[in-house]
Scaffold this motif. Structure first.
Motif, PDB file in Angstrom:
ATOM      1  N   TRP A 129      13.533 -13.052   2.521  1.00 54.81           N
ATOM      2  CA  TRP A 129      12.186 -13.866   2.367  1.00 54.81           C
ATOM      3  C   TRP A 129      12.497 -15.179   3.091  1.00 54.81           C
ATOM      4  N   GLN A 130      11.409 -15.341   3.786  1.00 50.35           N
ATOM      5  CA  GLN A 130      11.139 -16.753   4.582  1.00 50.35           C
ATOM      6  C   GLN A 130      10.426 -17.880   4.331  1.00 50.35           C
ATOM      7  N   GLY A 131      10.922 -19.064   4.083  1.00 51.46           N
ATOM      8  CA  GLY A 131      10.061 -19.971   3.492  1.00 51.46           C
ATOM      9  C   GLY A 131      10.095 -21.068   4.684  1.00 51.46           C
ATOM     10  N   VAL A 132       9.168 -22.240   4.207  1.00 48.18           N
ATOM     11  CA  VAL A 132       9.446 -23.427   5.015  1.00 48.18           C
ATOM     12  C   VAL A 132       9.213 -24.577   3.925  1.00 48.18           C
ATOM     13  N   THR A 133       9.841 -25.753   4.449  1.00 47.67           N
ATOM     14  CA  THR A 133       9.665 -27.003   3.418  1.00 47.67           C
ATOM     15  C   THR A 133       8.519 -27.722   3.940  1.00 47.67           C
ATOM     16  N   VAL A 134       7.559 -28.366   3.043  1.00 43.87           N
ATOM     17  CA  VAL A 134       6.325 -29.167   3.644  1.00 43.87           C
ATOM     18  C   VAL A 134       6.432 -30.339   2.526  1.00 43.87           C
ATOM     19  N   ARG A 147       2.729 -18.407   7.960  1.00 41.33           N
ATOM     20  CA  ARG A 147       1.703 -17.246   7.537  1.00 41.33           C
ATOM     21  C   ARG A 147       1.599 -16.080   8.379  1.00 41.33           C
ATOM     22  N   ASN A 148       2.045 -16.491   9.588  1.00 37.40           N
ATOM     23  CA  ASN A 148       2.156 -15.303  10.700  1.00 37.40           C
ATOM     24  C   ASN A 148       3.485 -14.688  11.103  1.00 37.40           C
ATOM     25  N   MET A 149       4.523 -15.072   9.986  1.00 34.62           N
ATOM     26  CA  MET A 149       5.500 -14.427  10.163  1.00 34.62           C
ATOM     27  C   MET A 149       5.629 -12.913   9.588  1.00 34.62           C
ATOM     28  N   PRO A 150       6.659 -12.186  10.174  1.00 31.51           N
ATOM     29  CA  PRO A 150       6.715 -10.626   9.709  1.00 31.51           C
ATOM     30  C   PRO A 150       7.622 -10.545   8.571  1.00 31.51           C
ATOM     31  N   ALA A 151       7.933 -11.619   7.877  1.00 29.11           N
ATOM     32  CA  ALA A 151       8.855 -11.610   6.590  1.00 29.11           C
ATOM     33  C   ALA A 151       8.120 -10.904   5.519  1.00 29.11           C
ATOM     34  N   GLU A 167      -6.730 -30.263  -0.184  1.00 24.31           N
ATOM     35  CA  GLU A 167      -6.997 -28.627   0.155  1.00 24.31           C
ATOM     36  C   GLU A 167      -5.857 -27.922   0.699  1.00 24.31           C
ATOM     37  N   ILE A 168      -5.334 -26.959   0.477  1.00 23.01           N
ATOM     38  CA  ILE A 168      -4.328 -26.186   1.318  1.00 23.01           C
ATOM     39  C   ILE A 168      -4.781 -24.798   1.237  1.00 23.01           C
ATOM     40  N   ASP A 169      -4.612 -24.242   2.566  1.00 21.88           N
ATOM     41  CA  ASP A 169      -4.726 -23.078   2.811  1.00 21.88           C
ATOM     42  C   ASP A 169      -3.482 -22.004   2.788  1.00 21.88           C
ATOM     43  N   LEU A 170      -3.483 -21.255   1.629  1.00 20.47           N
ATOM     44  CA  LEU A 170      -2.302 -20.380   1.285  1.00 20.47           C
ATOM     45  C   LEU A 170      -2.681 -18.860   1.533  1.00 20.47           C
ATOM     46  N   THR A 171      -3.173 -18.716   2.603  1.00 19.97           N
ATOM     47  CA  THR A 171      -3.529 -17.127   3.127  1.00 19.97           C
ATOM     48  C   THR A 171      -2.151 -16.832   3.562  1.00 19.97           C
ATOM     49  N   ASN A 172      -2.060 -15.375   3.321  1.00 14.31           N
ATOM     50  CA  ASN A 172      -0.820 -14.818   3.555  1.00 14.31           C
ATOM     51  C   ASN A 172       0.510 -15.392   2.941  1.00 14.31           C
ATOM     52  N   ILE A 173       0.492 -16.409   1.959  1.00 17.40           N
ATOM     53  CA  ILE A 173       1.675 -16.925   1.279  1.00 17.40           C
ATOM     54  C   ILE A 173       1.785 -16.355  -0.164  1.00 17.40           C
ATOM     55  N   ASP A 174       3.109 -15.811  -0.306  1.00 18.29           N
ATOM     56  CA  ASP A 174       3.361 -15.120  -1.704  1.00 18.29           C
ATOM     57  C   ASP A 174       3.832 -15.999  -2.759  1.00 18.29           C
ATOM     58  N   TRP A 175       4.470 -16.956  -2.421  1.00 17.05           N
ATOM     59  CA  TRP A 175       5.046 -17.999  -3.439  1.00 17.05           C
ATOM     60  C   TRP A 175       5.243 -19.535  -2.909  1.00 17.05           C
TER      61      TRP A 175
END
Length: 249
Positions: A129-134, A147-151, A167-175
């Motif tokens: 699982w790959q994540g980023v801190t924001v 969102r463009n990672m192959p994880a 507003e946040i775009d969560l496209t292709n984000i799972d968690w």
């Protein structure tokens, strides 16, 4: 050896790399730096360089010895994509993760651009699982890289949450994980900021996990939101691994 973790969304930590350097405002009160300095003063060999980046080849083989499947936070005391970590060593870490599919590995970085640039160098098995801190709106571009990672599973840690995100775009984000900063110099987090993210997760069908309110005493402030805990998490990818593979390593 595996370290049981007090971090709510994982079970164990694995640190083949330690040490890091500050790159944004979320790093100001870094818990890993405080802990590394403390361990250095205690005389632990692994932290003899305190929070300077160091690789630990002797730790690479640890996951092979862990028989029971577990959720593992990789480099809780560092950032895998730090410029001070040689690419060949990162590849070796990925090879270990690829070869131990019984475990689920959670990677988290603030160096999203570097993460994305290197992504083709590694095999992204389903247990990674790959994540980023924001931490603030200034760094929402990290989400675009993620969102463009192959994880197989992609997640965001809004911790420490330092402002309202709008507003946040969560496209292709799972968690999504949300948490307030903790420690003596913790910056405050407002409930409306958390609820805004929670609502958008619901609207965009993204799993929501509320980690903590934080503050100077995070045990006292707890992790209740709207009178309950929010513990949604992706399902683990449990693989069948023979005992022989573990023993032979």
């Amino acid at each position: 050896m595996a370290q049981k973790s007090k971090i709510e969304w994982t079970e164990n930590t694995w640190n083949p790399v330690t040490g890091c350097s500050k790159i944004s405002e979320g790093c100001v009160n870094c818990y890993a730096e405080r802990m590394a300095n403390r361990l250095c003063k205690m005389g632990l060999n692994k932290y003899e360089n305190a929070f300077d980046v160091a690789i630990h080849e002797e730790c690479l083989g640890e996951p092979y010895t862990w028989k029971n499947p577990r959720r593992i936070f990789v480099n809780s005391m560092s950032d895998l994509y730090h410029d001070g970590v040689p690419l060949e060593f990162v590849k070796r870490i990925f090879e270990v993760m690829n070869e131990t599919p019984q475990h689920t590995y959670q990677l988290l970085t603030k160096r999203a651009e570097k993460m994305f640039e290197l992504s083709d160098e590694f095999a992204w098995t389903d247990n990674i699982w790959q994540g980023v801190t924001v931490e603030s709106k200034k760094h929402v571009d990290r989400i675009d890289f993620l969102r463009n990672m192959p994880a197989h599973i992609k997640f965001i840690s809004f911790e420490p949450l330092l402002e309202d995100f709008g507003e946040i775009d969560l496209t292709n984000i799972d968690w999504v994980i949300v948490g307030g900063e903790s420690g003596w110099h913790a910056r405050p987090m407002k409930e409306e900021w958390v609820l805004n993210i929670k609502q958008q997760c619901e609207e965009q069908s993204v799993l929501f996990y509320f980690k903590q309110w934080g503050g100077t005493n995070k045990k006292k402030t707890g992790r209740m939101l709207l009178d309950q805990t929010w513990d949604a998490m992706p399902e683990l990818q449990i693989a069948e691994v023979s005992q022989k593979v573990i023993v032979d390593r």
